[in-house]
Each structure stands twice: as C-alpha cells, then as structure tokens.
Design a protein around this motif. Structure first.
Motif, PDB file in Angstrom:
ATOM      1  N   THR A   2       0.837  -1.184   0.000  1.00 29.24           N
ATOM      2  CA  THR A   2       0.000   0.000   0.000  1.00 29.24           C
ATOM      3  C   THR A   2       0.879   1.243   0.000  1.00 29.24           C
ATOM      4  OG1 THR A   2      -1.717  -1.166   1.221  1.00 29.24           O
ATOM      5  CG2 THR A   2      -1.789   1.239   1.253  1.00 29.24           C
ATOM      6  N   ARG A   3       0.615   2.138  -0.931  1.00 26.15           N
ATOM      7  CA  ARG A   3       1.450   3.341  -1.072  1.00 26.15           C
ATOM      8  C   ARG A   3       0.910   4.475  -0.211  1.00 26.15           C
ATOM      9  NH1 ARG A   3       2.602   7.708  -5.057  1.00 26.15           N
ATOM     10  NH2 ARG A   3       4.857   7.747  -5.361  1.00 26.15           N
ATOM     11  N   TYR A   4       1.803   5.128   0.522  1.00 29.07           N
ATOM     12  CA  TYR A   4       1.474   6.229   1.430  1.00 29.07           C
ATOM     13  C   TYR A   4       2.424   7.378   1.122  1.00 29.07           C
ATOM     14  CZ  TYR A   4       1.764   8.682   6.036  1.00 29.07           C
ATOM     15  OH  TYR A   4       1.826   9.610   7.044  1.00 29.07           O
ATOM     16  N   VAL A   5       1.863   8.562   0.859  1.00 35.78           N
ATOM     17  CA  VAL A   5       2.668   9.754   0.591  1.00 35.78           C
ATOM     18  C   VAL A   5       2.445  10.762   1.712  1.00 35.78           C
ATOM     19  CG1 VAL A   5       3.127  11.665  -0.987  1.00 35.78           C
ATOM     20  CG2 VAL A   5       2.603   9.391  -1.898  1.00 35.78           C
ATOM     21  N   LEU A  81      -3.073   6.373   0.961  1.00 34.75           N
ATOM     22  CA  LEU A  81      -3.085   7.315   2.075  1.00 34.75           C
ATOM     23  C   LEU A  81      -2.187   8.495   1.754  1.00 34.75           C
ATOM     24  CD1 LEU A  81      -3.709   8.144   5.046  1.00 34.75           C
ATOM     25  CD2 LEU A  81      -1.735   6.759   5.734  1.00 34.75           C
ATOM     26  N   VAL A  82      -2.686   9.692   2.044  1.00 35.56           N
ATOM     27  CA  VAL A  82      -1.890  10.922   1.960  1.00 35.56           C
ATOM     28  C   VAL A  82      -2.128  11.699   3.249  1.00 35.56           C
ATOM     29  CG1 VAL A  82      -1.414  13.062   0.707  1.00 35.56           C
ATOM     30  CG2 VAL A  82      -2.194  11.022  -0.547  1.00 35.56           C
ATOM     31  N   THR A  83      -1.046  12.107   3.911  1.00 33.93           N
ATOM     32  CA  THR A  83      -1.171  12.992   5.064  1.00 33.93           C
ATOM     33  C   THR A  83      -0.550  14.341   4.729  1.00 33.93           C
ATOM     34  OG1 THR A  83       0.871  12.091   6.040  1.00 33.93           O
ATOM     35  CG2 THR A  83      -1.233  11.171   6.797  1.00 33.93           C
ATOM     36  N   ILE A  84      -1.103  15.395   5.320  1.00 36.41           N
ATOM     37  CA  ILE A  84      -0.694  16.765   5.018  1.00 36.41           C
ATOM     38  C   ILE A  84      -0.586  17.558   6.315  1.00 36.41           C
ATOM     39  CG2 ILE A  84      -1.225  18.855   3.702  1.00 36.41           C
ATOM     40  CD1 ILE A  84      -3.378  17.077   2.202  1.00 36.41           C
TER      41      ILE A  84
END
Length: 259
Positions: A2-5, A81-84
């Motif tokens: 699973t890719r998470y940036v 998933l992307v967190t900012i």
C-alpha cells in the motif's frame, strides 16, 4: 504494498529527531522516526516521504524548494493514504515565536529588526491568516484530484504554547497571546479546509493541550538555540511524533470501521 505519501513542513518532517532519513536532503530535516515513518511501519505501508522543513503551501502545490520539486509531484494516483501538515510557514507561526524569544534589543538591528517587528505585528499575522485558508483549501482540492482513491488526512500542529495564565518564558505574555491566536486560527482553518475538500482531519493540536512545550510531559520542545542531533526548538520531540502517529492510526481505524 500500500502506497502512502506524506506531505508537509518541518512539523511533519521532524528535524533533529534521530536518525535522519539517510538518502534525504539534510535541509529537509526528515526523521526516520517522524509520524509518517511510524505509521508506515505500523501498517506495513510503502512510504514516500517528501516532507521538507520550511515548506509552505506553495511548496506543496507549485514551487521548488532547494531544488526539490513541488511535493504534489510525488502523487501518481496509486496511493491509498496521503497525510498533510502545512500552513504554519505561510503565516510565520514558528518564526513569530522565535522572534518573540530573542532579546528585545534585536528588534532595533537594521534589516533584522524590521523582519522581527513584522513577525510580531498582529496586523501582519492577521493578513497572513486571511490568505492561508484559501491556500489550504487548494491543497486539499488538488490532492483529492491527484489521488482520488486515497484517504487524505490533514494533520494539524501539536500545541506549542500553554493556555492563558501560564508563562512561557522567555516569551512575553503579549507575544504568547498572539502566537496562541495564530495557532488556534491555523487549527480552525485546517479543519475547515478538510471539511470543504472531503478530507479527514487529525486534531493533534486538541489532543496535545496538556503536553505543550512548557508542560511536565511535553510533546514539543521550547524556545532555544538549535543543538546538533537534538529535536529542533519549537518542534515535535520523539514523544510528540509517536503521539501524532497514534492519532493518525486511530483515525485510520475509525475510517475503516465506518466504511
């Protein structure tokens, strides 16, 4: 996998929390124990961490930073998933607190003094806050467009300053009051941007009210001069990064439960 940036500024990068990500630019201050790395390890995600100290919303959307491309370029649409964590540098939040901690005589130094007085000028901070709300919305909207299948979470800033009536020496009560207002508005605007753009929000600020930098169990560091191999002043410490990671993991669990 699973890719998470992970996107964001130093509050997400974790400058000074050892060890540094070995293949990252030193100026980025990217820690291998920042909240993104802790979340990725716990979940078994394939992490792409492009957080960079000093980043603004423009560095996420359009602007190069010290030769690094805009952070949004890390998104290819496959991420889950992307967190900012962003916005503080747009409004000069931590620079304001640094300016407040310097001796008052520094405000009379040519050139530097003007910059310090500007940072501590409420009118200038209010103008910056007026602009950052729209910028945060644009970040959320653009990330949603680039990563339509991802869970997108805004993660707001850990609480740095104590509540009213508690001293935060060497910062004056007046400057602390301004810093507290800026922090509160950043929280509000981040939550509004998340709601407007269909993103989630991890309320690190609210969760850390009793863990401010002057508390007995701080999740952030106090004002001071940078020390090599130590967490940067007025930034998350290792305990703070662990706490934020746990908040993100809780939010992901809640999201999964309600989907």
């Amino acid at each position: 996998m699973t890719r998470y940036v992970a996107l964001g500024s130093s509050m997400a990068a974790g400058p000074g929390i050892a060890p540094r990500v070995s293949d990252s630019p030193r100026a980025a201050g990217r820690s291998a124990r920042n909240y993104a790395h802790l979340v990725a390890t716990a979940r078994g995600y394939d992490l792409v961490d492009v957080t960079y100290s000093g980043a603004t919303t423009a560095h996420i959307l359009t602007d190069s930073q010290r030769g690094a491309p805009p952070q949004i370029d890390a998104l290819d649409g496959s991420e889950a998933l992307v967190t900012i964590t962003i916005g503080g540098n747009d409004v000069g939040y931590v620079p304001l607190l640094f300016a407040a901690g310097l001796p008052r005589a520094a405000r009379a130094i040519p050139l530097l003094g003007g910059r310090l007085r500007g940072l501590l000028n409420p009118a200038e901070r209010y103008l910056a806050l007026d602009a950052v709300g729209a910028a945060l919305v644009e970040v959320g909207r653009t990330v949603r467009q680039r990563s339509p299948r991802a869970t997108v979470l805004f993660v707001d800033y850990l609480t740095l300053l104590p509540t009213a009536g508690v001293a935060a020496r060497p910062l004056s009560d007046r400057d602390v009051s301004l810093g507290r207002h800026v922090a509160g508005e950043l929280e509000r605007l981040t939550a509004e941007a998340a709601a407007t753009t269909g993103c989630g929000v991890v309320r690190a600020g609210a969760a850390s009210r009793e863990h401010h930098a002057w508390s007995s169990d701080p999740w952030t560091t106090r004002f001071g001069w940078p020390v090599p191999r130590r967490p940067a002043p007025l930034h998350p410490n290792a305990a703070g990064m662990r706490a934020v990671a746990d908040l993100v993991l809780d939010e992901l669990s809640n999201f999964s439960t309600h989907c």
